[in-house]
Write a protein that holds these residues in place. Structure first.
Motif, PDB file in Angstrom:
ATOM      1  N   LEU A 820       0.832  -1.206   0.000  1.00 26.43           N
ATOM      2  CA  LEU A 820       0.000   0.000   0.000  1.00 26.43           C
ATOM      3  C   LEU A 820       0.866   1.255   0.000  1.00 26.43           C
ATOM      4  N   ALA A 821       1.888   1.248   0.877  1.00 24.95           N
ATOM      5  CA  ALA A 821       2.774   2.417   0.922  1.00 24.95           C
ATOM      6  C   ALA A 821       3.443   2.625  -0.432  1.00 24.95           C
ATOM      7  N   LEU A 824       0.940   4.133  -2.859  1.00 30.58           N
ATOM      8  CA  LEU A 824       0.686   5.551  -2.596  1.00 30.58           C
ATOM      9  C   LEU A 824       1.890   6.393  -2.992  1.00 30.58           C
ATOM     10  N   ALA A 825       3.082   5.882  -2.669  1.00 32.06           N
ATOM     11  CA  ALA A 825       4.282   6.628  -3.040  1.00 32.06           C
ATOM     12  C   ALA A 825       4.340   6.782  -4.554  1.00 32.06           C
ATOM     13  N   VAL A 827       1.835   6.940  -6.597  1.00 31.71           N
ATOM     14  CA  VAL A 827       0.867   7.965  -7.006  1.00 31.71           C
ATOM     15  C   VAL A 827       1.474   9.347  -6.857  1.00 31.71           C
ATOM     16  N   ILE A 828       2.090   9.584  -5.677  1.00 34.00           N
ATOM     17  CA  ILE A 828       2.659  10.915  -5.430  1.00 34.00           C
ATOM     18  C   ILE A 828       3.746  11.218  -6.447  1.00 34.00           C
ATOM     19  N   GLN A 831       2.227  11.551 -10.070  1.00 36.67           N
ATOM     20  CA  GLN A 831       1.462  12.776 -10.263  1.00 36.67           C
ATOM     21  C   GLN A 831       2.363  13.997 -10.365  1.00 36.67           C
TER      22      GLN A 831
ATOM     23  N   TRP B 817       5.063   0.396   8.321  1.00 38.95           N
ATOM     24  CA  TRP B 817       4.450   0.457   6.995  1.00 38.95           C
ATOM     25  C   TRP B 817       3.073   1.085   7.058  1.00 38.95           C
ATOM     26  N   LEU B 820       3.562   4.707   7.395  1.00 34.89           N
ATOM     27  CA  LEU B 820       4.059   5.250   6.134  1.00 34.89           C
ATOM     28  C   LEU B 820       2.928   5.373   5.115  1.00 34.89           C
ATOM     29  N   ALA B 821       2.101   4.310   5.039  1.00 29.44           N
ATOM     30  CA  ALA B 821       0.978   4.358   4.099  1.00 29.44           C
ATOM     31  C   ALA B 821       0.054   5.509   4.458  1.00 29.44           C
ATOM     32  N   LEU B 824       1.626   8.805   3.387  1.00 26.09           N
ATOM     33  CA  LEU B 824       1.558   9.016   1.939  1.00 26.09           C
ATOM     34  C   LEU B 824       0.133   9.320   1.494  1.00 26.09           C
ATOM     35  N   ILE B 828      -1.335  12.643  -0.573  1.00 26.40           N
ATOM     36  CA  ILE B 828      -2.157  12.643  -1.785  1.00 26.40           C
ATOM     37  C   ILE B 828      -3.450  13.412  -1.547  1.00 26.40           C
TER      38      ILE B 828
END
Lengths: 896, 896
Positions: A820-821, A824-825, A827-828, A831, B817, B820-821, B824, B828
């Motif tokens: 998941l992290a 998300l990372a 995505v950042i 983007q 984690w 961290l998730a 992040l 977003i």
């Protein structure tokens, strides 16, 4: 009573496409009876009985024309008393539409209006004795001095006598240029204007005091037909697109017909200059934009096809799908639902896994970055093209004509809903509209902002969501019902049937809601009482866009991001409303389903909306109108052929603005950019559609619609902002599709964090958690546990959860959080990197092409020189001689 | 040889600020000898020996003026042969600067130049017999017909005779308006122009053909002094800010002096209209922008202070810091470094934990969202203000004067570096610059894009990073060295000393590099050979901005995001270069240190750059110049007083453009928005600084600088884009500060995922992992294990890692984690929500204020009416009578 109806002169036959030969026959409708004065503009009014001048409709429009004219020309009228203000109270608007009221009043008003037109210098000729029953025509001719006066007033830029050479590349550049020109020779349309022009006329805002600058030797062609018509329309009427009669210039029409509005030239560039010459800048810009967009789609679809082919080529080397398909890896999977579903073998998912790879491989990540930059490039290129066209069309320095726009909106858009009563049949519509006109007047008088617009819009978006949810529920319940049935053949067909019907329902709902929302958006905008035409149009477009966009993309977004997310795990699947389970994606992940949904929606929309709605319905309408008029007049087709040009135009569909065309394209742009990560073939489909679309629209404008009044425009207005918005949203959505819908990130995480040898071997095993069959709650275990032929003790399911033997069984595991992290990372990073790159593209490509800015500069210097010479001339004795230009001073100023 | 030097008339005394009484004494310098003709412009040239006209410098500028004039006026010259092209080869530029060359040639050129000026209709008067030795003056007067001609050519909008009433609010609105006006009465400066004007003159582009529209009864004041000067400067010279002499109008100067350039009126609005009247639109816009920015800072700093106070108020209720400070929770912490450090008690971090809470509480999250929206609002407000000023200053419809800009750049910016040789002392600089002029000419001739600019810029950014890294290394090594020493008092002072010296070093480096980078950016831009003045300026600004921005924010970004991140864990701390450990933050987290660094940099920059550089250095320079001239001329102060106005201006600092002012403000804007999440007091500091800054700048412009030529401008150009860019970056940086630098997200995750009772109790314990002392490798355990007085077996450290008793000890844990998730995900959500909200703010606030758009509309309609009346008048016999306006036709056209 006079009614303004749109006309177009370019069509003699009905229903059949017209040939230029037939076209030349009807020149006689283009001049006054004396055969000298050209008809620049046509007013039509409805007559109740063919021989009387009374009518039952549209008087209000006539009086309002007069009203507005008095507003604008009030000071120009010589000693006449102002006409009685016809719009004192809002009631009149609705009363006017009732039968046989105030007949004499209306007649008086029309006569006064025509008198006002004559006062302004326009010349009129009536023709009430036409073959079209119930319609009277007033032909308008604008004499030279009126044209001069109004052109000066409108600050029209006209070519001067001063000619200068456009610098061509020299040396190597020229040679390359010649080569390129030769190579692209067959792509250019067979018209003069597209060839490289070596000289250009300097343009300057027309003014009578400076008329010695202009070449006035041929007064008939100095102002071309579209300019003459728009001069008359601005100067005499306030309706933004009032009736216009197309004068001769059949050659231009013929050229357009052959070199533009024909499928046989689909591979050629468009003769944009001619389009602009015939239809004006606004429509010219639309086609230029559409052309550029189509052109830009060529590289995009090429890369898309390559990406797709890359997927096809690597499908056999893809380790995860190889592992799934390998007969040795015969993993037993947990049932996908409680009770009704059975254990299954992972091998069954082999086909979908291989298919998914086509759309879910590293190349798609590259492709979505590519497409984001492509969108930025497209924007920039369009800015440059626009600038170039502005320069070529002498629009630099032209400001939107706010005065006329404001005036026109003050009398028309607010008193009348647009498109009022063009269709005489729809009585109900008319009543509603006139009532609304009254309402709007009231709003105008009291002028508080109408409350509750945002709630209505939100409500509509809510409706869209509700419908999408309804379709989902339909799918869920049908699936459940079919699952419950014990017939195995039925069950095997379940997925296919449900998917197909659901997608079709979705498509139908989208198509219907599209029409409904268009109407609602218009209604909402009318309630807002915007101040200008432009603001009215922009608000309307924005609302329509939001609604249609939500409508088109909600089901897709559901599939991409929500479906199969919160399904729970074997043994404790999640239920909504206690009985409906959350939908799960097929074995291969949701990407495949997203792909199917995308292609069905996109292709369906394009096929049905473009072909059925755009071609079929206008043809049908024309047929109906034609049959009706025939029935009414009992005339033979032969007589029909001898109709005046303006009478034949009466049967054409009126021009309803460019909004539907743009809207269609921008929704398509959405399909091309928004989910491109999951459907790399979208640009190809769009390209194929657009190649047809251009010619289709061209045919429509040339042969199916009344000729619209040429409107000046420097840019495509709000559409550009909407495109930018879509491109921005696309970046975010693609980031999420790549990281959440596809398996790209889990693969990466496995490869770099968990893989023992850095390869993808073992990835499939790693993504699946264990479930101990004994942990099934009562009533949730499969009905047929021995379906696979052996006793199952441990089954697997796709999720990151702790195994049964850990301290916290079935709780999401550390891997889940790590993945998941990482998602998300990604995505950042995606983007922000893509947005930054787009900004850099935006910043690196100058908005004004270098050659254009140099030429603009050169023209300014030439203009300075010209005036300096003049200045010098004034000081010398032969000053008067210089001023003796072809158009002598008195000719313009002393007439009247 | 003639040299153009900037002049300003408003200063009689040197070093002391001048009083208006003294100012009126020197009126006699403002007119020609006849006392009639006003001096609109001054040219100065250096004379080598007082009585000879020979000189050793600046001939090239003179000849180039002539050269350009010939370019622009080529066609206007009457029968004269063109002057010999003086700039045939690049070598001349450098040769010209060598001593005593081509004296006669230069004299010839100057005379020809003056002749050309006379040909154009300008009137000249020489004054070589001044009290300032070595300088000759040429006074220029533009007669009425030249002013008329050039105003028409420049399309200057001038007020017509037509006056209309500006609609005031009526009813309740009016009452509220009056109340507000009364309440803000003391805030308005005591000048006429700011009071509500009830009538306004319609403006129209001046043209001699339409001069009956204008009120020409008072020809002396129809064109005001700044307009006259800029007319002369555009028409006669190509230098964009050439010498200008300020004519009388002492009252305007006096008003500005009293009501604007004074600290005593710091609480009042600025009289922007007067500023624009005196300095022109460009400088007016700067002060308007600065004023709006300062105004907008008031609510921001208010909210910031409230947020800070909220932190202060809740510090005692903050459970985490309470837990840290509680004497019972006496957790033993692991040493922060190998060997040298000891075990310590968590209680020691109590102070920092409490202090951190001031800047790390939920209110700061709110505040950073608030500030992002504030920035968007500021942008929008500025757009509106700009539009309003454009309207009030009659700039609507004005296009940038590309012709003159292009011409001026073609002769000046490319042949001469800007600001060449204003300082006669610096011979070396001059040589370099003339060499560079030659280089640029070569580049201009061959015109390939100069290679390797991006490498140079990257290199510079690299240097910045290297220096930041150097400072970090300094800190690390000093810390290590001091840690090594066994003196306990030294060691206790380590942190404080290192921090202070490091921050000061940083600041000094920033200040020095700022100056260096400014020069390098200029050099780089000169290499690029941009085509226009505007593009030159924009490129220069962009480069300077990037370098200064990186320079100012790199250390801060290091502290916020990198420091204390990759430190390893007790027992295996990370080392760079084998001996230097990565820096760790203090007990309370890095936020506190970020805060300190921010305040030192911001306050230091403001104090040193503004006060020292902006006030001190100009004063010093003036003093030096004054002393020098005194030494040279041996004149007494009394004689000094009787100098001509233009002679006294000679001692003022030349105007060097607005770039430094804007740059300073935009870097400050960066401090206000970029890290506002960690330093809510930044807006307050900025506000206090700006209140002084406005008056400081005002004083500088009024009394310290030569008066610049008024430049027209519609907007603040690239600065707006830079502001937008900073605001965009701010959103992302704040998102990261909140989620990574502060403990906001870990607290939320603990509260909603791990806390047994949903409170924050136990958070501190949760964030700390266990370390078994027996796991220390050899040589890494503390030297003094019994420091705390007892045997330590298990110590704690702040990180999410598995405990020693797990299967995988000291590996990052699931919590890591999960947090961290969450971090992040927050980034977003924050980024996209705030960006969306900014876009909505952007979209909701119309760019043009409603009243302005209504008035513009009204003016257009009035203009239409005016022309209609005229049109009507032409058709009537008394036409000629109407045209007999105060300025009769021949007066403008027949002179000469």
């Amino acid at each position: 009573p006079v009614c303004a109806v749109l006309h177009q002169s370019t069509k003699t036959n009905l229903l059949n496409s017209l040939t230029p030969e037939e076209n030349t026959q009807c020149q006689h409708g283009l001049y006054f009876q004396d055969g000298e004065r050209r008809v620049d503009y046509i007013l039509t009014y409805h007559i109740k009985k063919p021989s009387s001048s009374r009518s039952n409709r549209q008087s209000s429009r006539f009086t309002d024309n007069a009203f507005t004219r008095s507003l604008r020309r009030g000071t120009a009228r010589l000693g006449r008393p102002p006409p009685p203000q016809p719009r004192g109270d809002p009631e009149v608007a609705s009363q006017d539409h009732s039968m046989d009221y105030h007949e004499d009043d209306k007649r008086y008003r029309r006569e006064e209006f025509e008198g006002n037109l004559r006062d302004m210098g326009l010349e009129l000729e009536k023709d009430e004795d036409t073959k079209t029953p119930g319609v009277g025509f007033v032909k308008i001719h604008a004499p030279w001095h009126v044209l001069c006066r109004e052109a000066e007033f409108m600050k029209l830029k006209m070519p001067t006598k001063k000619v200068y050479e456009v610098k061509q590349c020299s040396g190597v550049g020229a040679k390359i240029n010649t080569l390129v020109n030769k190579a692209t020779e067959p792509l250019h349309p067979n018209v003069e204007e597209n060839r490289g022009q070596h000289v250009k006329h300097l343009s300057y805002a027309f003014s009578r005091e400076k008329q010695h600058l202009f070449d006035l030797s041929d007064r008939d062609s100095f102002f071309d037909s579209k300019t003459r018509a728009s001069i008359v329309s601005v100067s005499s009427l306030c309706r933004p697109n009032p009736p216009l009669h197309n004068p001769s210039r059949c050659s231009l029409f013929q050229l357009l017909y052959e070199e533009w509005a024909s499928y046989s030239v689909f591979y050629k560039y468009q003769p944009i200059g001619l389009v602009r010459k015939y239809f004006g800048e606004k429509i010219g810009l639309y086609f230029a934009w559409l052309g550029l967009y189509t052109q830009m789609l060529i590289p995009a679809s090429l890369v898309g096809v390559i990406v797709f082919l890359y997927g096809c080529a690597t499908v056999d080397n893809n380790i995860p799908s190889m592992e799934i398909c390998h007969p040795r890896n015969n993993i037993t999977m947990c049932p996908l639902c409680d009770r009704a579903c059975n254990y299954w073998k992972l091998k069954e998912a082999c086909g979908t896994a291989r298919a998914s790879h086509l759309f879910d491989n590293p190349a798609t990540v590259f492709f979505s970055i590519f497409m984001a930059l492509w969108a930025a490039m497209f924007m920039e290129h369009w800015k440059r093209r626009q600038m170039r066209l502005n320069y070529e069309w002498d629009l630099t320095g032209f400001e939107e004509e706010e005065v006329s726009a404001l005036l026109s909106v003050s009398c028309i858009s607010l008193l009348f809903p647009t498109e009022i009563a063009e269709e005489p049949t729809n009585k109900w519509k008319q009543t509603v509209q006139s009532a609304m006109a009254g309402l709007k007047l009231v709003l105008l008088v009291s002028s508080p902002p109408p409350p509750g617009l945002i709630p209505v819009t939100s409500f509509q978006i809510g409706v869209t969501f509700a419908i999408v949810f309804g379709v989902i529920l339909y799918r869920i319940s049908i699936t459940a019902a079919l699952h419950m049935s014990n017939n195995p053949t039925t069950r095997s067909n379940v997925r296919l049937m449900v998917k197909t019907t659901a997608a079709i329902i979705n498509l139908v709902v989208i198509l219907i809601l599209d029409e409904v929302y268009g109407a609602v958006a218009r209604w909402l905008t009318v309630l807002e009482v915007p101040k200008t035409d432009r603001s009215f149009e922009e608000r309307l477009i924005f609302k329509t866009f939001v609604l249609k966009f939500v409508n088109a993309f909600t089901p897709i977004i559901y599939i991409a991001f929500f479906r199969g997310r919160l399904v729970g795990r074997p043994g404790s699947y999640l239920y909504v409303f206690e009985s409906y389970r959350m939908e799960e994606c097929a074995h291969g992940g949701c990407l495949m389903e997203l792909c199917i949904q995308l292609s069905i929606t996109m292709l369906g929309k394009q096929l049905i909306q473009n072909n059925l709605f755009e071609i079929g319905i206008p043809k049908l309408k024309k047929l109906i109108r034609y049959i009706k008029s025939k029935r009414r007049s009992f005339q033979e087709e032969e007589r029909e052929k001898k109709l005046q040009r303006y009478e034949t135009d009466h049967f054409l569909e009126p021009f309803a603005g460019l909004t539907p065309e743009y809207m269609e394209m921008i929704i398509q742009f959405g399909f091309v950019t928004l989910f491109v990560a999951s459907f790399p073939l979208a640009p190809l489909f769009a390209l194929l559609n657009n190649i047809i679309e251009i010619r289709l629209d061209a045919k429509k404008f040339v042969a199916e619609l009344r000729r619209p009044v040429a409107a000046r425009a420097k840019d495509i207005g709000i559409w550009y902002n909407l495109l930018r918005g879509v491109a921005k949203v696309a970046v975010i959505i693609n980031a999420f599709v790549i990281s959440f819908t596809s398996d790209f990130i889990p693969r990466l995480v496995y490869q770099y964090m968990y893989s023992p040898d850095g390869s993808m071997h073992g990835f499939v095993n790693h993504t699946m958690s264990y479930f101990n069959v004994s942990d099934f709650q009562d009533g949730k275990e499969p009905m047929d546990p021995h379906h696979l032929g052996y006793q199952v003790e441990m089954c697997r399911y796709k999720d990151y959860r702790e195994p049964p033997w850990s301290n916290t069984p079935y709780v999401v595991s550390k891997e889940f959080w790590a993945v998941l992290a990482a998602r998300l990372a990604f995505v950042i990073v995606f983007q922000n990197v893509v947005m930054l790159m787009s900004d850099i593209v935006d910043w690196l490509i100058p908005d004004i092409p270098k050659d254009i800015s140099l030429q603009i500069h050169k023209e300014k210097i030439l203009m300075v020189e010209l005036f300096m010479k003049e200045e010098q001339g004034k000081m010398q004795p032969n000053y008067e001689k210089q001023k003796q230009s072809p158009c002598t001073m008195p000719s313009c100023q002393t007439i009247q």
